[in-house]
Design a protein around this motif. Structure first.
Motif, PDB file in Angstrom:
ATOM      1  N   ASP A  10      -6.855  -1.472   5.876  1.00 18.85           N
ATOM      2  CA  ASP A  10      -6.151  -1.763   4.620  1.00 18.85           C
ATOM      3  C   ASP A  10      -5.159  -2.908   4.780  1.00 18.85           C
ATOM      4  O   ASP A  10      -4.964  -3.709   3.868  1.00 18.85           O
ATOM      5  CB  ASP A  10      -5.346  -0.549   4.141  1.00 18.85           C
ATOM      6  N   LEU A  11      -4.521  -2.964   5.931  1.00 19.35           N
ATOM      7  CA  LEU A  11      -3.423  -3.916   6.128  1.00 19.35           C
ATOM      8  C   LEU A  11      -3.895  -5.366   6.155  1.00 19.35           C
ATOM      9  O   LEU A  11      -3.136  -6.264   5.800  1.00 19.35           O
ATOM     10  CB  LEU A  11      -2.672  -3.579   7.413  1.00 19.35           C
ATOM     11  N   SER A  12      -5.150  -5.599   6.538  1.00 14.59           N
ATOM     12  CA  SER A  12      -5.650  -6.977   6.642  1.00 14.59           C
ATOM     13  C   SER A  12      -5.802  -7.657   5.286  1.00 14.59           C
ATOM     14  O   SER A  12      -5.896  -8.890   5.220  1.00 14.59           O
ATOM     15  CB  SER A  12      -6.979  -7.007   7.399  1.00 14.59           C
ATOM     16  N   ALA A  35       4.298  -4.112   2.477  1.00 16.36           N
ATOM     17  CA  ALA A  35       5.247  -3.082   2.899  1.00 16.36           C
ATOM     18  C   ALA A  35       5.241  -1.919   1.908  1.00 16.36           C
ATOM     19  O   ALA A  35       5.295  -0.751   2.303  1.00 16.36           O
ATOM     20  CB  ALA A  35       6.640  -3.677   3.043  1.00 16.36           C
ATOM     21  N   LYS A  36       5.160  -2.228   0.632  1.00 14.97           N
ATOM     22  CA  LYS A  36       5.106  -1.179  -0.398  1.00 14.97           C
ATOM     23  C   LYS A  36       3.835  -0.340  -0.240  1.00 14.97           C
ATOM     24  O   LYS A  36       3.864   0.882  -0.367  1.00 14.97           O
ATOM     25  CB  LYS A  36       5.166  -1.792  -1.792  1.00 14.97           C
ATOM     26  N   HIS A  37       2.728  -0.995   0.071  1.00  6.87           N
ATOM     27  CA  HIS A  37       1.468  -0.282   0.276  1.00  6.87           C
ATOM     28  C   HIS A  37       1.590   0.695   1.451  1.00  6.87           C
ATOM     29  O   HIS A  37       1.132   1.836   1.372  1.00  6.87           O
ATOM     30  CB  HIS A  37       0.326  -1.276   0.516  1.00  6.87           C
ATOM     31  N   MET A 115       8.177  -7.509   5.624  1.00  5.41           N
ATOM     32  CA  MET A 115       6.780  -7.809   5.311  1.00  5.41           C
ATOM     33  C   MET A 115       5.866  -7.427   6.461  1.00  5.41           C
ATOM     34  O   MET A 115       6.329  -7.252   7.597  1.00  5.41           O
ATOM     35  CB  MET A 115       6.623  -9.310   5.017  1.00  5.41           C
ATOM     36  N   LEU A 116       4.589  -7.336   6.177  1.00  4.09           N
ATOM     37  CA  LEU A 116       3.594  -7.185   7.229  1.00  4.09           C
ATOM     38  C   LEU A 116       3.424  -8.523   7.934  1.00  4.09           C
ATOM     39  O   LEU A 116       3.604  -9.574   7.294  1.00  4.09           O
ATOM     40  CB  LEU A 116       2.253  -6.739   6.642  1.00  4.09           C
TER      41      LEU A 116
END
Length: 120
Positions: A10-12, A35-37, A115-116
């Protein structure tokens, strides 16, 4: 109780942000869509809180660019660490229990934005 659906894959998908979100208590901290995700899908608003609240610690606040890493062990204990961007640890916190769904995750914090890494 909602089921945690966060996966590493998911993060990508997060390579920028369309919206900024202001932290509810640490009003000077913003965070991105990624970050919210993580907070929503991983049940981890507590993790955003830990990073936001740590900004009041002198050693942490002195770093203009921070790398935050959460590492979860099989016994559901975790370590949250802040690095200075050059792999020097400036802050750590032991988490007695977490049901965070990933073994590890990293965030960047710079210019008061969490942030990611893929969103940097």
């Amino acid at each position: 109780m909602s089921q945690k659906t966060l996966t590493k894959e998911d993060l990508s998908q997060f390579t920028g942000t369309e919206q900024w979100y202001r932290h509810g208590l640490a009003r000077n901290v913003l965070y991105t869509d990624g970050a919210k995700h993580v907070a929503e899908s991983g049940g981890a608003y507590w993790l955003l809180d830990e990073i936001a609240f740590a900004q009041s610690i002198r050693q942490v606040a002195a770093e203009g660019f921070q790398v935050w890493k959460l590492k979860v062990s099989p016994d559901h204990k975790a370590t949250l660490a802040c690095e200075d961007g050059n792999s020097k640890i400036v802050f750590t916190k032991e988490i007695e229990f977490t049901d965070f769904p990933l073994v590890e995750i990293a965030f960047y914090f710079t210019d008061k934005v969490l942030m990611l890494p893929s969103e940097y």
